[in-house]
Each structure stands twice: as C-alpha cells, then as structure tokens.
Design a protein around this motif. Structure first.
Motif, short mmCIF file in Angstrom:
data_model
loop_
_atom_site.label_atom_id
_atom_site.label_comp_id
_atom_site.label_asym_id
_atom_site.label_seq_id
_atom_site.Cartn_x
_atom_site.Cartn_y
_atom_site.Cartn_z
N LEU A 51 0.83 -1.21 0.00
CA LEU A 51 0.00 0.00 0.00
C LEU A 51 0.86 1.26 0.00
O LEU A 51 0.53 2.24 -0.67
CB LEU A 51 -0.93 0.01 1.21
N ASP A 52 1.96 1.24 0.72
CA ASP A 52 2.86 2.39 0.74
C ASP A 52 3.42 2.67 -0.65
O ASP A 52 3.44 3.82 -1.11
CB ASP A 52 4.03 2.16 1.72
N HIS A 53 3.86 1.62 -1.33
CA HIS A 53 4.40 1.80 -2.68
C HIS A 53 3.30 2.23 -3.66
O HIS A 53 3.53 3.09 -4.53
CB HIS A 53 5.05 0.51 -3.16
N ALA A 54 2.14 1.62 -3.53
CA ALA A 54 1.03 1.98 -4.42
C ALA A 54 0.61 3.43 -4.21
O ALA A 54 0.35 4.16 -5.17
CB ALA A 54 -0.15 1.04 -4.20
N ALA A 55 0.54 3.86 -2.95
CA ALA A 55 0.16 5.25 -2.66
C ALA A 55 1.17 6.22 -3.28
O ALA A 55 0.78 7.26 -3.83
CB ALA A 55 0.08 5.46 -1.15
N LEU A 56 2.45 5.90 -3.19
CA LEU A 56 3.48 6.75 -3.79
C LEU A 56 3.29 6.84 -5.30
O LEU A 56 3.34 7.94 -5.88
CB LEU A 56 4.87 6.20 -3.46
N LEU A 57 3.04 5.71 -5.93
CA LEU A 57 2.85 5.71 -7.38
C LEU A 57 1.57 6.45 -7.78
O LEU A 57 1.56 7.25 -8.72
CB LEU A 57 2.80 4.27 -7.90
N PHE A 58 0.47 6.18 -7.07
CA PHE A 58 -0.79 6.85 -7.39
C PHE A 58 -0.65 8.37 -7.20
O PHE A 58 -1.17 9.15 -8.00
CB PHE A 58 -1.92 6.35 -6.49
N HIS A 94 -2.69 10.59 1.67
CA HIS A 94 -3.63 11.70 1.75
C HIS A 94 -3.86 12.32 0.37
O HIS A 94 -4.99 12.70 0.05
CB HIS A 94 -3.11 12.76 2.71
N ARG A 95 -2.83 12.39 -0.42
CA ARG A 95 -3.01 12.92 -1.78
C ARG A 95 -3.90 12.01 -2.61
O ARG A 95 -4.75 12.48 -3.37
CB ARG A 95 -1.64 13.09 -2.45
N VAL A 96 -3.71 10.71 -2.43
CA VAL A 96 -4.59 9.75 -3.12
C VAL A 96 -6.03 9.96 -2.67
O VAL A 96 -6.96 9.97 -3.49
CB VAL A 96 -4.14 8.30 -2.83
N LEU A 97 -6.22 10.14 -1.38
CA LEU A 97 -7.57 10.34 -0.85
C LEU A 97 -8.22 11.57 -1.46
O LEU A 97 -9.39 11.55 -1.84
CB LEU A 97 -7.51 10.47 0.68
N THR A 98 -7.48 12.67 -1.54
CA THR A 98 -8.07 13.91 -2.01
C THR A 98 -8.26 13.94 -3.53
O THR A 98 -9.19 14.56 -4.03
CB THR A 98 -7.22 15.11 -1.58
N GLU A 99 -7.38 13.26 -4.27
CA GLU A 99 -7.42 13.38 -5.73
C GLU A 99 -8.05 12.18 -6.43
O GLU A 99 -8.55 12.32 -7.55
CB GLU A 99 -6.00 13.58 -6.27
N ASP A 100 -8.02 11.01 -5.81
CA ASP A 100 -8.47 9.81 -6.51
C ASP A 100 -9.75 9.19 -5.94
O ASP A 100 -10.18 8.14 -6.40
CB ASP A 100 -7.37 8.75 -6.50
N VAL A 101 -10.35 9.85 -4.95
CA VAL A 101 -11.59 9.32 -4.39
C VAL A 101 -12.68 9.27 -5.46
O VAL A 101 -13.61 8.46 -5.38
CB VAL A 101 -12.04 10.16 -3.17
N LYS A 102 -12.54 10.09 -6.48
CA LYS A 102 -13.54 10.10 -7.56
C LYS A 102 -13.58 8.79 -8.35
O LYS A 102 -14.56 8.51 -9.04
CB LYS A 102 -13.25 11.26 -8.52
#
Length: 207
Positions: free
Chosen positions: A17-24, A106-114
C-alpha cells in the motif's frame, strides 16, 4: 486444510500500500498499472495478486486505511477530556504528524476518491465527515455562536486547508519541520478565531 497466512503477511500488505500510494500520488491512479506496483515492491505480478486482487482494491485500501487512522486519532484525542482549545491543539499536532508520514495516501484520498465506486466512496466520505465533525465540535465549543451561524464547519475546512497545503509547499530539507509547524498552525487558527464575525445575513436574521 487451508494454509494459514505467514507472520509477515500484514506487513507485506502495508508495504504494498505504501508503494502503491506513492505511485498513485505521483503518476495518478489511472496511469499506474499493477505491473508498476509489483516492480516498485520487488514482486512478481503473480505474487502481488496474492495480496491484492486488482488495482481498485489497492485504491480502496489506501483510502479506507487513511481515513480510519484519522478517525481513530480524533476518537483518541476526544477520550483525553481536554478543554476545547487544548483539544484542538492536540488534534492539529497529531494530524500534522500523521500527514507527515502519510502524505502520499492523503493525496490519493483527495485526488483519486472520484475513482471509487458509489458505495466505497460514500463509506470513505462518511468517515471523513466524522473526522471533520470532531474538529468542528471543538471550534463550536470555543465559539458557540459560530455553530448557530453555520460557521463551525467552514472554519474547520479552512483549518484543514492550512494543514493540507503545508505538505505541498514545505520542503523536507527546509529549516522548519512538521513538528515545529504544528503549533504555528494552532496559534494562527486559535489566534484568529476570536476575531471571526458572523456574516451580515446571519446577524440580520438574528436581529
């Protein structure tokens, strides 16, 4: 008999998840493939699928885990029984610390929740609302009239704006670190809170 999970199974899932979050966060959810996640983790694609069935399940886990940690922080601080100002300071301190170690999530949460499906998105957003309410309660206790003027939540969102944007402009190697900035954010918000006036439309209605 089904084979049990290895002792490090959950640690491996967290690492993925850490690596995926960085990539996303850096590439965007749509532009990231499972092959790229597997490569970042040093896994074969087949081994990655042993932990997560697809890219969407990674996105759901990143978003849910992040908001759940934030929800737990709010509950933990509220359990301390602090006065409103002290509670708000402690919430700010803990959130800044949490974001420092989870800025990609947090960036994933704010930008990719859509990209979440309706049910998953609503569940994540419900948890976010609980988090915001925890801050808004402290604000409303400090200035009860702001709650009557429907300002407690907007002020809370302005506070989150300060916290969130800190991770955009702050340099990791700069003179100030996140621990030193948390009380600055608290001072700025709490120092300005007494000066906030109810909007004219609200005071006119009350009059």
């Amino acid at each position: 008999m089904a084979r049990g999970r290895s002792a490090g199974y959950d640690d491996q899932r967290d690492m993925i998840l850490d690596h995926a979050a960085l990539l996303f966060a850096n590439r965007g959810y749509s532009a990231t493939s499972m092959n790229q996640v597997a490569e970042a983790c040093g896994f074969s694609k087949a081994l990655l699928y042993h932990y997560y069935r697809d890219k969407y399940s990674l996105l759901v886990s990143i978003a849910e885990n992040h908001v759940s940690r934030l929800e737990d922080l709010v509950a933990d601080v509220e359990s301390l029984g602090l006065a409103p100002a002290a509670r708000l300071r402690e919430l700010i301190r803990r959130f800044v610390q949490e974001y420092a170690g989870a800025k990609h999530a947090h960036r994933v949460l704010t930008e990719d929740v859509k990209f979440l499906e309706d049910g998953d998105r609503e569940r994540v957003l419900d948890t976010q609302r609980t988090v915001v309410s925890g801050f808004a309660r402290a604000v409303a206790e400090l200035r009860p009239e702001l709650q009557e003027g429907a300002l407690a939540k907007p002020l809370t969102m302005l506070l989150f704006g300060m916290i969130n944007w800190m991770f955009i402009w702050m340099r990791p190697d700069g003179e100030l670190d996140y621990d030193s900035m948390a009380p600055v954010v608290a001072d700025l918000f709490l120092g300005g809170l007494p000066a906030v006036q109810l909007p004219q439309r609200v005071t006119a209605l009350e009059g």
